[in-house]
Design an enzyme around this catalytic site. Structure first.
Site, mmCIF file in Angstrom:
data_model
loop_
_atom_site.group_PDB
_atom_site.id
_atom_site.type_symbol
_atom_site.label_atom_id
_atom_site.label_comp_id
_atom_site.label_asym_id
_atom_site.label_seq_id
_atom_site.Cartn_x
_atom_site.Cartn_y
_atom_site.Cartn_z
ATOM 1 N N GLY A 128 8.972 12.810 13.686
ATOM 2 C CA GLY A 128 8.368 12.511 12.384
ATOM 3 C C GLY A 128 8.100 11.024 12.218
ATOM 4 O O GLY A 128 8.405 10.221 13.110
ATOM 5 N N ARG A 169 23.212 13.711 -0.391
ATOM 6 C CA ARG A 169 23.474 12.422 -1.057
ATOM 7 C C ARG A 169 24.450 12.483 -2.223
ATOM 8 O O ARG A 169 25.281 11.610 -2.396
ATOM 9 C CB ARG A 169 22.157 11.822 -1.573
ATOM 10 C CG ARG A 169 21.299 11.240 -0.501
ATOM 11 C CD ARG A 169 20.024 10.665 -1.104
ATOM 12 N NE ARG A 169 19.003 10.508 -0.065
ATOM 13 C CZ ARG A 169 17.711 10.684 -0.263
ATOM 14 N NH1 ARG A 169 17.260 11.022 -1.451
ATOM 15 N NH2 ARG A 169 16.874 10.525 0.726
ATOM 16 N N CYS A 192 14.185 6.234 -0.730
ATOM 17 C CA CYS A 192 13.526 4.944 -0.488
ATOM 18 C C CYS A 192 13.402 4.091 -1.746
ATOM 19 O O CYS A 192 13.619 2.874 -1.699
ATOM 20 C CB CYS A 192 12.154 5.159 0.129
ATOM 21 S SG CYS A 192 11.187 6.462 -0.653
ATOM 22 N N GLN A 205 4.462 3.491 -5.927
ATOM 23 C CA GLN A 205 4.913 4.013 -4.641
ATOM 24 C C GLN A 205 3.758 4.424 -3.726
ATOM 25 O O GLN A 205 2.803 5.062 -4.139
ATOM 26 C CB GLN A 205 5.878 5.180 -4.880
ATOM 27 C CG GLN A 205 7.172 4.712 -5.529
ATOM 28 C CD GLN A 205 8.203 5.817 -5.723
ATOM 29 O OE1 GLN A 205 8.666 6.035 -6.833
ATOM 30 N NE2 GLN A 205 8.575 6.502 -4.662
ATOM 31 N N ARG A 231 2.789 7.256 -8.211
ATOM 32 C CA ARG A 231 2.146 7.122 -6.895
ATOM 33 C C ARG A 231 0.873 6.299 -7.044
ATOM 34 O O ARG A 231 0.100 6.528 -7.978
ATOM 35 C CB ARG A 231 1.790 8.519 -6.361
ATOM 36 C CG ARG A 231 1.295 8.515 -4.932
ATOM 37 C CD ARG A 231 2.400 8.337 -3.929
ATOM 38 N NE ARG A 231 3.271 9.513 -3.886
ATOM 39 C CZ ARG A 231 4.434 9.549 -3.236
ATOM 40 N NH1 ARG A 231 4.865 8.498 -2.578
ATOM 41 N NH2 ARG A 231 5.179 10.640 -3.252
ATOM 42 N N HIS A 277 6.664 0.482 -0.960
ATOM 43 C CA HIS A 277 6.853 0.734 -2.383
ATOM 44 C C HIS A 277 7.041 -0.593 -3.113
ATOM 45 O O HIS A 277 7.720 -1.497 -2.611
ATOM 46 C CB HIS A 277 8.114 1.589 -2.622
ATOM 47 C CG HIS A 277 7.980 3.007 -2.167
ATOM 48 N ND1 HIS A 277 6.778 3.583 -1.774
ATOM 49 C CD2 HIS A 277 8.911 3.998 -2.051
ATOM 50 C CE1 HIS A 277 6.982 4.846 -1.449
ATOM 51 N NE2 HIS A 277 8.263 5.121 -1.592
ATOM 52 N N ASN A 284 8.922 1.240 2.701
ATOM 53 C CA ASN A 284 9.710 2.437 2.382
ATOM 54 C C ASN A 284 10.077 3.249 3.609
ATOM 55 O O ASN A 284 11.044 4.013 3.584
ATOM 56 C CB ASN A 284 8.961 3.313 1.372
ATOM 57 C CG ASN A 284 7.522 3.572 1.764
ATOM 58 O OD1 ASN A 284 6.736 2.639 1.866
ATOM 59 N ND2 ASN A 284 7.176 4.822 1.996
#
Lengths: 338, 338
Positions: B12, B99, B128, B155, B234, B241, B314
């Site tokens: 990725g 998390r 991020c 972002q 966005r 970012h 990011n």
């Protein structure tokens, strides 16, 4: 009813929109005159099916004019406005030059229409980033008395004029082909980038654009105790400014109350349905006269805060529409029209 | 020294960067293995001059692995992390799945390295948008104890993966030619537009992305009393970012102190010279590991506030770099490495 009106700076981006609005809306006037600087004087303009020759902006051009709507750079406004006022013409001025003059009312018709009554020949229209914010603040301020505003802007390139819009288009085209482009309106590339500076350094690390949002907001609400912390950022969007706004009120406003206040306030369109992906976006608000509000939330960081997202066409409500609305207000109030 | 390490989700966008960082930096390890889902297993990867076949992500793949760095979607992380932990492998996980698990430390090495000592096999790396913010907050928090944060984000499309970046490129190309484009990663067009929604509706009108900024910040600082009001947006920027941040501290921090604190803090690069047009911009920060801070100002809206502008890559500090830094921290601490 105005006998004769004039549009000053008639050939610019905002001037063009003022003409469109005057042709479409109901402001009553007899004749209309279009004025511009030497560069554009002599060119022709179509208005309601008639051809008009653009006349040179000079002192005598205001003889017999009752009302002028001006959209020019600050130095031009500094010069021409006294010419007009000396001849008994009322001027609605879009520039930044007269806004903070204590004798000049700074008017947004949805917010402080009463201020327009006390003019001495000049009425100023605020900076685009201020106008949409104060329209959105107004119902919350009336209900809960706003004490503090934290605002971060996402400002379109049209705020830097047609050259700014062309810069975005040309810069993006070149960037897509891996080429450099020499920007005319911006100090840094704006294609696929953000520029966290609009205007020049002004006060304590804040820019002139940011200080306009502070001082004009206080003047429009007639309340120097409203504290504003702005951050103004240019984004690669062609038209419509967006703002992330957090207000703190003296009296608590709940989420439901805030939504109702926005929904029923003049000049505001509430578009607020996150679960269905509905909120204001610049691409949907261009060409509209309203101030759009969405993403309304109770602040998670203080007990008396409301956060929201606000989008408006900076050339329309941020400039041309507000000026024409002030003219309509004068026509209704009949204030000081000679 | 780790005997054998693995990169999970190695093909990725973040996985690729993790490989680059592992090849360049000083993390001591013997062998390295690359794992991915069925779609990518069997493909080959060059690493430090050797060709590696990407192996299938399955329970037995973790036999003999001491440390795994994972960058996968949440459902994949939910499944693979226990496979690894059961085999005595420590996992540094980039996904959102672990998390907020109270048994899992959430670590940013510049902010809370001590938390990494107490892991039970899993260490999570934050979202991020949180990571760069907490790096920037850290020196101010240490000096004045941050009580409140108001943040508006700008972002980049890379936050939505390679598909998001391709959407911006293709959507812009089509928009420049006046054509429509069917976006894959976004619910609305992002070319020349802003989307004030990242993630799904989560809590009281806030999105999942926004709630990550609230809850992860509190967890990383170990202080639930820090109140955060986020707005996540966005923007049509490919990578990096940006964040407009206002912090309020218990103890007053002056502008000069704030600048000194930022300038000397690990992981932060201060770029703050407004009169000369110098501040962080996404186009300048892509490919960098630091968190960039500029436009530092004392808040005009409260007495104990500092406002600033923060930009970071990011994919790097917001993901790959932070994960590799955690691995380096473990190597130094020698914590629980079997």
């Amino acid at each position: 009813m105005f006998d004769t009106i004039a549009v000053v700076g008639a050939t610019g981006a905002v001037g063009r929109l003022i003409r469109t609005l005057l042709a479409e809306r109901e402001l009553p006037f007899g004749r209309i005159k279009f004025l511009a600087s030497e560069r554009s004087a002599g060119s022709t303009i179509e208005f309601r099916g008639e051809t008009h020759v653009v006349e040179l902006l000079c002192p005598d051009a205001f003889d017999g004019i009752n009302l002028a709507i001006g959209s020019t750079p600050d130095p031009v406004a500094k010069e021409f406005v006294p010419w007009a006022v000396d001849r008994g013409c009322v001027v609605i001025d879009e520039s930044g030059y007269w806004r903070m003059d204590p004798t000049v009312p700074l008017v947004v018709p949805e917010v402080n229409p009463e201020a327009a009554r006390n003019h001495r020949g000049i009425i100023a229209s605020p900076n685009c980033s201020t106008t949409q914010m104060v329209v959105a603040m107004k119902p919350l301020h009336d209900a809960g008395r706003i004490r503090r505003v934290v605002v971060s802007t996402y400002q379109a390139t049209s705020g830097a004029g047609v050259v700014g819009q062309a810069d975005l288009e040309n810069g993006t085209h070149m960037a897509c082909h891996g080429k450099d482009y020499e920007y005319q309106a911006f100090a840094h590339p704006i294609a696929f980038n953000l520029i966290p500076q609009i205007g020049s350094p002004k006060h304590a690390g804040y820019t002139s654009e940011e200080m306009k949002m502070v001082l004009e907001t206080q003047k429009i609400f007639g309340d120097d105790s409203i504290r504003v912390c702005p951050t103004c950022v240019r984004v690669p969007v062609s038209n419509c400014h967006s703002e992330s706004i957090l207000v703190e009120t003296e009296k608590k406003i709940t989420l439901d109350q805030a939504r109702e206040l926005f929904a029923s306030a003049p000049g505001i369109k509430l578009v607020d349905d996150l679960p269905n992906g509905k909120y204001p976006m610049p691409r949907d608000c261009s060409g509209e006269d309203a101030t759009f509000v969405g993403r309304v939330r109770e602040d998670l960081s203080c007990d008396n805060g409301i956060a929201f997202w606000c989008v408006s066409d900076n050339l329309r409500k941020g400039a041309a529409t507000n000026a024409v609305q002030i003219a309509e207000l004068l026509a209704t109030q009949g204030a000081s029209v000679s």
